[in-house]
Design an enzyme around this catalytic site. Structure first.
Site, short mmCIF file in Angstrom:
data_model
loop_
_atom_site.label_atom_id
_atom_site.label_comp_id
_atom_site.label_asym_id
_atom_site.label_seq_id
_atom_site.Cartn_x
_atom_site.Cartn_y
_atom_site.Cartn_z
N MET A 250 0.81 -1.22 0.00
CA MET A 250 0.00 0.00 0.00
C MET A 250 0.85 1.26 0.00
SD MET A 250 -2.69 -1.54 -0.29
CE MET A 250 -4.04 -0.41 -0.12
N ARG A 251 1.87 1.30 -0.84
CA ARG A 251 2.66 2.52 -0.96
C ARG A 251 2.71 2.91 -2.43
NH1 ARG A 251 4.31 5.88 2.69
NH2 ARG A 251 6.26 6.23 1.59
N GLU B 266 2.50 5.67 -13.70
CA GLU B 266 1.16 6.19 -13.40
C GLU B 266 0.40 5.17 -12.54
OE1 GLU B 266 -1.08 6.95 -16.91
OE2 GLU B 266 -2.78 7.83 -15.84
N HIS C 251 -4.47 -5.39 -8.49
CA HIS C 251 -5.36 -4.32 -8.04
C HIS C 251 -6.79 -4.87 -8.01
CE1 HIS C 251 -6.86 -0.23 -7.50
NE2 HIS C 251 -7.75 -0.51 -8.41
N LEU D 204 4.87 4.27 -5.30
CA LEU D 204 6.31 4.22 -5.52
C LEU D 204 6.74 5.37 -6.44
CD1 LEU D 204 6.26 0.39 -5.93
CD2 LEU D 204 7.39 1.62 -4.06
C1 GRF Z 1 -6.20 -7.25 -1.97
O1 GRF Z 1 -7.51 -6.85 -2.29
C2 GRF Z 1 -5.28 -6.79 -3.07
O2 GRF Z 1 -5.92 -6.73 -4.33
C3 GRF Z 1 -4.92 -5.42 -2.62
O3 GRF Z 1 -4.69 -5.58 -1.24
C4 GRF Z 1 -5.70 -6.48 -0.74
C5 GRF Z 1 -5.13 -7.37 0.33
O4 GRF Z 1 -4.21 -8.21 -0.26
N1 GRF Z 1 -3.79 -4.92 -3.33
P1 GRF Z 1 -3.38 -9.31 0.62
O5 GRF Z 1 -4.39 -10.18 1.34
O6 GRF Z 1 -2.52 -8.54 1.61
O7 GRF Z 1 -2.59 -10.07 -0.39
#
Ligand code: GRF
Length: 192
Positions: free
Chosen positions: A93-94, A146, A112, A96
């Site tokens: 969740m960053r 992007e 995604h 880049l």
């Molecule tokens: C998932 O929905 C993934 O698509 C998103 O983060 C969520 C959690 O993923 N990028 P995970 O269980 O940490 O792999």
């Protein structure tokens, strides 16, 4: 052909990738294997899962770096210690920096939880429900400068059911994520 996976949370996609790499013989077939799991969060549950399976792990805590460039430089150093052939973002969740993305150009994939190009960014399931979408899904794509764009490698579609909560839809999509991500990586390893 080392593979490094980056996570921020539960790491269920990372786990699905690791299990697929063993079950589907990526080592014997492609000389490839997951060697390390890195996270920007010290408390990412997926780190313990990876450690239990003998994978190298490391934390590059974004809170301990002055800015995005410093964080990305530290993260790149931790990644490059493994000289990866592929870097897989899995619930990472960053955002880049362009320098980071350029450094891994062509070797960086992401999953995604929407049918890109619809719903880039966050809260994708809530937004799909609010728009009245009848279908939702997930996308595996190459990472470019992007956010949530780049060549699409795989997608899966699930129905949005009446009364669906974001959590219910997320769970339905996640099941499909665990199927399409390993397949997309395998196609890359096979030269696809
Ligand atoms: C998932 O929905 C993934 O698509 C998103 O983060 C969520 C959690 O993923 N990028 P995970 O269980 O940490 O792999």
């Amino acid at each position: 052909r080392p593979i490094v996976i980056l996570i921020s949370g539960s790491g269920s996609n990372m786990a699905a990738l690791v299990e697929a790499s063993v079950r589907d013989l990526w080592g014997e077939r492609f000389g490839a294997g997951v060697v390390a799991v890195l996270s920007n969060r010290p408390d990412a549950a997926g780190l313990a899962w990876a450690r239990e399976r003998g994978l190298a792990t490391a934390v590059v805590d974004h809170k301990r770096h002055a800015d995005r460039e410093a964080f990305d430089a530290a993260l790149m150093a931790a990644i490059d210690a493994h000289a990866p052939a592929l870097v897989l973002l899995a619930g990472f969740m960053r955002i880049l920096t362009p320098g980071f993305v350029h450094h891994y150009d062509g070797r960086l994939l992401n999953i995604h939880p929407s049918l890109l190009p619809a719903f880039p960014g966050l809260k994708t399931h809530q937004r799909a429900i609010e728009m009245g979408c009848r279908v939702a899904g997930a996308t595996v794509h190459r990472v470019t400068g992007e956010l949530d764009h780049g060549e699409i490698l795989a997608q899966a579609v699930v129905p949005v059911l009446p009364g669906d909560t974001a959590e219910a839809l997320a769970a339905r999509v996640l099941t499909q994520e665990h199927l399409i991500y390993p397949r997309a990586v395998e196609r890359c390893l096979a030269g696809g």
